[in-house]
Design a protein around this motif. Sequence first.
Motif, PDB file in Angstrom:
ATOM      1  N   LYS A  98       0.724  -1.014   0.307  1.00 33.79           N
ATOM      2  CA  LYS A  98       0.203   0.235   0.287  1.00 33.79           C
ATOM      3  C   LYS A  98       1.148   1.602  -0.325  1.00 33.79           C
ATOM      4  O   LYS A  98       0.580   2.472  -0.474  1.00 33.79           O
ATOM      5  N   GLN A 101       2.845   2.141  -3.328  1.00 33.18           N
ATOM      6  CA  GLN A 101       1.330   2.213  -4.504  1.00 33.18           C
ATOM      7  C   GLN A 101       0.841   3.552  -4.013  1.00 33.18           C
ATOM      8  O   GLN A 101       1.216   4.359  -4.845  1.00 33.18           O
ATOM      9  N   ALA A 102       0.941   4.586  -3.324  1.00 31.10           N
ATOM     10  CA  ALA A 102       1.289   5.472  -2.652  1.00 31.10           C
ATOM     11  C   ALA A 102       2.713   6.541  -3.358  1.00 31.10           C
ATOM     12  O   ALA A 102       1.826   7.308  -3.406  1.00 31.10           O
ATOM     13  N   ASN A 105       1.572   7.133  -6.491  1.00 28.54           N
ATOM     14  CA  ASN A 105       0.610   8.119  -6.957  1.00 28.54           C
ATOM     15  C   ASN A 105       0.663   9.474  -6.339  1.00 28.54           C
ATOM     16  O   ASN A 105       1.207  10.811  -7.552  1.00 28.54           O
ATOM     17  N   GLY A 108       3.682  10.105  -9.273  1.00 29.19           N
ATOM     18  CA  GLY A 108       2.687  10.720 -11.174  1.00 29.19           C
ATOM     19  C   GLY A 108       2.170  11.069 -10.968  1.00 29.19           C
ATOM     20  O   GLY A 108       2.225  12.261 -12.245  1.00 29.19           O
TER      21      GLY A 108
END
Length: 108
Positions: A98, A101-102, A105, A108
């Motif tokens: 998690k 992914q954070a 993000n 990005g």
Amino acid sequence: MAGFHERLKAARQALGITQEALAEELNVTKASVSAWENDREKPGFRLLSKIRDVLGVSLDDLVCGAETDAAPANDPQRVARNDDEAALLKAYRKLPAKRRQALLNLLG
């Protein structure tokens, strides 16, 4: 040829994570990870894709020992260019899924 248990242990150690950290990522007990790595048990089918994601290895390599989809060692997309990149990659791989992914993000 190394068995599944040896490839699993090698992949975990390559990331520099403990059995306990892997167990936490997979929502299993440390004893389960230990049993897999000592060839006393095998993980259930449903866990294989999660193991793949956490360890960042292909299922072909992990299960069969075949590096069919692995990039060549000199592929610039898969090799850190310097010590700083290698340190960042190692730190990234140690993060829980998690948090990885954070971070993606955020970047990005």
